[in-house]
Write a protein that holds these residues in place. Structure first.
Motif, PDB file in Angstrom:
ATOM      1  N   HIS A   1      -1.004  -8.055  -4.964  1.00 14.10           N
ATOM      2  CA  HIS A   1      -0.467  -8.461  -6.266  1.00 14.10           C
ATOM      3  C   HIS A   1       1.032  -8.701  -6.173  1.00 14.10           C
ATOM      4  N   VAL A   2       1.472  -9.806  -6.759  1.00 11.20           N
ATOM      5  CA  VAL A   2       2.900 -10.138  -6.749  1.00 11.20           C
ATOM      6  C   VAL A   2       3.349 -10.383  -8.189  1.00 11.20           C
ATOM      7  N   ILE A   3       4.407  -9.695  -8.606  1.00  9.48           N
ATOM      8  CA  ILE A   3       4.983  -9.952  -9.926  1.00  9.48           C
ATOM      9  C   ILE A   3       6.418 -10.417  -9.720  1.00  9.48           C
ATOM     10  N   GLY A   4       6.730 -11.604 -10.245  1.00  7.33           N
ATOM     11  CA  GLY A   4       8.097 -12.102 -10.183  1.00  7.33           C
ATOM     12  C   GLY A   4       8.830 -11.683 -11.444  1.00  7.33           C
ATOM     13  N   LYS A   5      10.077 -11.276 -11.302  1.00  6.31           N
ATOM     14  CA  LYS A   5      10.892 -11.011 -12.481  1.00  6.31           C
ATOM     15  C   LYS A   5      12.334 -11.297 -12.108  1.00  6.31           C
ATOM     16  N   GLN A   6      13.165 -11.519 -13.134  1.00  4.20           N
ATOM     17  CA  GLN A   6      14.577 -11.751 -12.844  1.00  4.20           C
ATOM     18  C   GLN A   6      15.190 -10.447 -12.327  1.00  4.20           C
ATOM     19  N   TRP A   7      15.602 -10.317 -11.098  1.00  2.17           N
ATOM     20  CA  TRP A   7      15.454 -11.287 -10.050  1.00  2.17           C
ATOM     21  C   TRP A   7      14.928 -10.590  -8.814  1.00  2.17           C
TER      22      TRP A   7
ATOM     23  N   VAL B   1      -5.211 -11.378   9.519  1.00  2.00           N
ATOM     24  CA  VAL B   1      -6.079 -11.024   8.390  1.00  2.00           C
ATOM     25  C   VAL B   1      -5.806 -11.989   7.234  1.00  2.00           C
ATOM     26  N   PRO B   2      -6.861 -12.599   6.663  1.00  2.00           N
ATOM     27  CA  PRO B   2      -6.627 -13.495   5.524  1.00  2.00           C
ATOM     28  C   PRO B   2      -6.049 -12.709   4.351  1.00  2.00           C
ATOM     29  N   ILE B   3      -4.944 -13.193   3.813  1.00  2.00           N
ATOM     30  CA  ILE B   3      -4.258 -12.518   2.714  1.00  2.00           C
ATOM     31  C   ILE B   3      -4.248 -13.463   1.519  1.00  2.00           C
ATOM     32  N   LYS B   4      -4.648 -12.927   0.360  1.00  2.00           N
ATOM     33  CA  LYS B   4      -4.554 -13.727  -0.866  1.00  2.00           C
ATOM     34  C   LYS B   4      -3.519 -13.069  -1.771  1.00  2.00           C
ATOM     35  N   LEU B   5      -2.561 -13.849  -2.229  1.00  2.00           N
ATOM     36  CA  LEU B   5      -1.578 -13.319  -3.168  1.00  2.00           C
ATOM     37  C   LEU B   5      -1.999 -13.731  -4.568  1.00  2.00           C
ATOM     38  N   LEU B   6      -2.149 -12.741  -5.445  1.00  2.00           N
ATOM     39  CA  LEU B   6      -2.431 -13.023  -6.849  1.00  2.00           C
ATOM     40  C   LEU B   6      -1.119 -12.758  -7.581  1.00  2.00           C
TER      41      LEU B   6
ATOM     42  N   TRP C   1      11.004  -9.604  -6.463  1.00  2.00           N
ATOM     43  CA  TRP C   1       9.553  -9.700  -6.289  1.00  2.00           C
ATOM     44  C   TRP C   1       8.996  -8.285  -6.188  1.00  2.00           C
ATOM     45  N   LYS C   2       8.050  -7.961  -7.090  1.00  2.00           N
ATOM     46  CA  LYS C   2       7.415  -6.648  -7.019  1.00  2.00           C
ATOM     47  C   LYS C   2       6.013  -6.851  -6.457  1.00  2.00           C
ATOM     48  N   ILE C   3       5.717  -6.114  -5.408  1.00  2.00           N
ATOM     49  CA  ILE C   3       4.470  -6.358  -4.671  1.00  2.00           C
ATOM     50  C   ILE C   3       3.660  -5.066  -4.579  1.00  2.00           C
ATOM     51  N   GLN C   4       2.357  -5.209  -4.786  1.00  2.00           N
ATOM     52  CA  GLN C   4       1.488  -4.031  -4.614  1.00  2.00           C
ATOM     53  C   GLN C   4       0.288  -4.371  -3.736  1.00  2.00           C
ATOM     54  N   HIS C   5       0.043  -3.491  -2.777  1.00  2.00           N
ATOM     55  CA  HIS C   5      -1.068  -3.682  -1.836  1.00  2.00           C
ATOM     56  C   HIS C   5      -2.350  -3.069  -2.421  1.00  2.00           C
ATOM     57  N   PRO C   6      -3.528  -3.503  -1.936  1.00  2.00           N
ATOM     58  CA  PRO C   6      -4.784  -3.038  -2.540  1.00  2.00           C
ATOM     59  C   PRO C   6      -4.958  -1.527  -2.458  1.00  2.00           C
ATOM     60  N   GLN C   7      -4.358  -0.911  -1.464  1.00  2.00           N
ATOM     61  CA  GLN C   7      -4.493   0.533  -1.305  1.00  2.00           C
ATOM     62  C   GLN C   7      -3.552   1.253  -2.261  1.00  2.00           C
ATOM     63  N   GLY C   8      -2.595   0.539  -2.850  1.00  2.00           N
ATOM     64  CA  GLY C   8      -1.713   1.139  -3.844  1.00  2.00           C
ATOM     65  C   GLY C   8      -0.241   1.057  -3.500  1.00  2.00           C
ATOM     66  N   LYS C   9       0.056   0.927  -2.224  1.00  2.05           N
ATOM     67  CA  LYS C   9       1.461   0.937  -1.792  1.00  2.05           C
ATOM     68  C   LYS C   9       2.242  -0.203  -2.446  1.00  2.05           C
TER      69      LYS C   9
ATOM     70  N   LEU D   1       0.587  -3.979 -22.845  1.00  2.00           N
ATOM     71  CA  LEU D   1       0.322  -3.717 -21.431  1.00  2.00           C
ATOM     72  C   LEU D   1       1.323  -4.479 -20.570  1.00  2.00           C
ATOM     73  N   SER D   2       1.875  -3.806 -19.586  1.00  2.00           N
ATOM     74  CA  SER D   2       2.774  -4.489 -18.649  1.00  2.00           C
ATOM     75  C   SER D   2       1.931  -5.362 -17.709  1.00  2.00           C
ATOM     76  N   GLU D   3       2.583  -6.265 -17.002  1.00  2.00           N
ATOM     77  CA  GLU D   3       1.865  -7.083 -16.009  1.00  2.00           C
ATOM     78  C   GLU D   3       1.187  -6.184 -14.974  1.00  2.00           C
ATOM     79  N   ASP D   4       1.884  -5.126 -14.647  1.00  2.00           N
ATOM     80  CA  ASP D   4       1.358  -4.168 -13.688  1.00  2.00           C
ATOM     81  C   ASP D   4       0.058  -3.535 -14.188  1.00  2.00           C
ATOM     82  N   ALA D   5       0.086  -3.130 -15.469  1.00  2.00           N
ATOM     83  CA  ALA D   5      -1.097  -2.497 -16.062  1.00  2.00           C
ATOM     84  C   ALA D   5      -2.250  -3.499 -16.121  1.00  2.00           C
TER      85      ALA D   5
END
Ligand SMILES: [Cu+2]
Length: 338
Positions: free
Chosen positions: A101-107, A129-134, A109-117, A290-294
């Motif tokens: 998961h990728v969230i863009g904000k000024q300024w 490994v094929p990686i998909k960024l949502l 990039w906030k990134i979260q991996h499927p395991q939570g990191k 709800l935040s984008e994260d939530a």
């Protein structure tokens, strides 16, 4: 500081993109020579001071005209077919791609991996490994660009966009925002770091850990009262969400839609925009709550509710809660594929 004229080809598809670019440049050069060459030659040959035969020719020229129409047409169509097939592949991630998961904000990039990191302005990925960024934005339009991977995608508020790649070379590569997004735009840069699979596992388990999105989503699902209607002892008649993700949803007015990420997001924020056939439009909107994260977490939870999962999360859910890091890697993983 890295500043290569021609960036590394560090991901799947990079070579194909380069071949198309080089091909287009060579083709353009060829036509520049074919067009500009005779212009210069005839300009010299027929300039006013030179004696030359200036009688207008009445030769039939259809053969040459057909040639200079058909040859460029065939070349252009060939480029189109090759480029369209590369584009098509780049638009369609394999089903087993690891979703980040990728969230863009000024300024940043906030990134979260499927395991939570989580990480900021850095994207660690395992090689091969094929990686998909949502991706989504929590304010203005940004654009996520990794030149060495030859991929770029706008990141929009209120919408999910995605892209995918297979990293093929370990190393550190530039990561840019390529949409002017305000005063700090030039600082909205980062690094894509391709690690070996073993190093990626090590990195995943090092440092601060966060809850995995599906698990966090299950908590939100209860906390925000979603389970009151959608699961367990329902007080209001609402559709079950088990096995929803990826399925075809019948809507009011004989329409259907696919329950993808965007559909789930819209159903939470704009519940009356697409009402499931046979149900009343009674769901309240969660816009602004709800935040984008939530939202990412809730959707990750809904995705984890595969067919056969317990509704409402009273039982251990099908999401990969506490999954071993090894199971995050699709290749060679023995985890339950869908
Ligand atoms: Cu930006």
């Amino acid at each position: 500081m890295l500043f290569p004229i021609w960036p590394d080809e560090a991901a799947s598809g990079a070579q194909e993109v380069d071949q198309i670019v080089i091909g287009l440049v060579l083709m353009s050069l060829f036509f520049i020579i074919v067009v500009a060459g005779p212009i210069l030659y005839f300009g010299f040959k027929y300039r006013r001071s030179r004696p030359a035969n200036r009688v207008i020719s009445h030769h039939n020229t259809w053969a040459i005209e057909i040639t200079w129409t058909l040859v460029p047409l065939i070349i252009a169509v060939c480029f189109f077919v090759v480029a369209a097939s590369v584009y098509f592949r780049q638009r369609h991630p394999p089903a087993d791609a690891m979703e980040i998961h990728v969230i863009g904000k000024q300024w940043m990039w906030k990134i979260q991996h499927p395991q939570g990191k989580r990480e900021i302005n850095e994207l660690h990925v395992p090689v091969g490994v094929p990686i998909k960024l949502l991706m989504t934005s929590q304010d203005v339009i940004h654009s996520f660009y990794i030149p060495a991977f030859r991929i770029k995608q706008d990141v929009l508020p209120g919408r999910y966009t995605s892209m995918w790649f297979v990293p093929q070379k370990t190393g550190e590569y530039h990561l840019f925002c390529t949409q002017y997004c305000g005063e700090g735009h030039a600082r909205m840069t980062g690094k894509a770091i391709v690690l070996s699979k073993a190093d990626y596992q090590k990195w995943l388990t090092s440092g601060e850990q966060s809850e995995n999105p599906a698990k966090a989503g299950a908590e939100l699902f209860r906390q925000y009262g979603c389970s009151g209607c959608h699961a367990g002892s329902r007080v209001v008649r609402a559709p079950s969400l088990v096995g929803l993700y990826g399925s075809v949803v019948p809507l009011e007015g004989n329409k259907t839609t696919i329950a993808d990420d965007q559909y789930l997001r819209d159903s939470i924020l704009l519940p009356n925009s697409q009402v499931v056939a046979g149900y009343e439009p009674v769901m309240p909107s969660y816009q602004g709550k709800l935040s984008e994260d939530a939202l990412f977490s809730l959707i990750a939870y809904l995705k984890s509710l595969g067919p056969g999962a317990e509704e409402g999360g009273t039982q251990p859910l099908k999401y990969s809660n506490d999954m071993g890091a090894a199971q995050l890697l699709p290749s060679g993983s023995k985890g339950s594929a869908k």
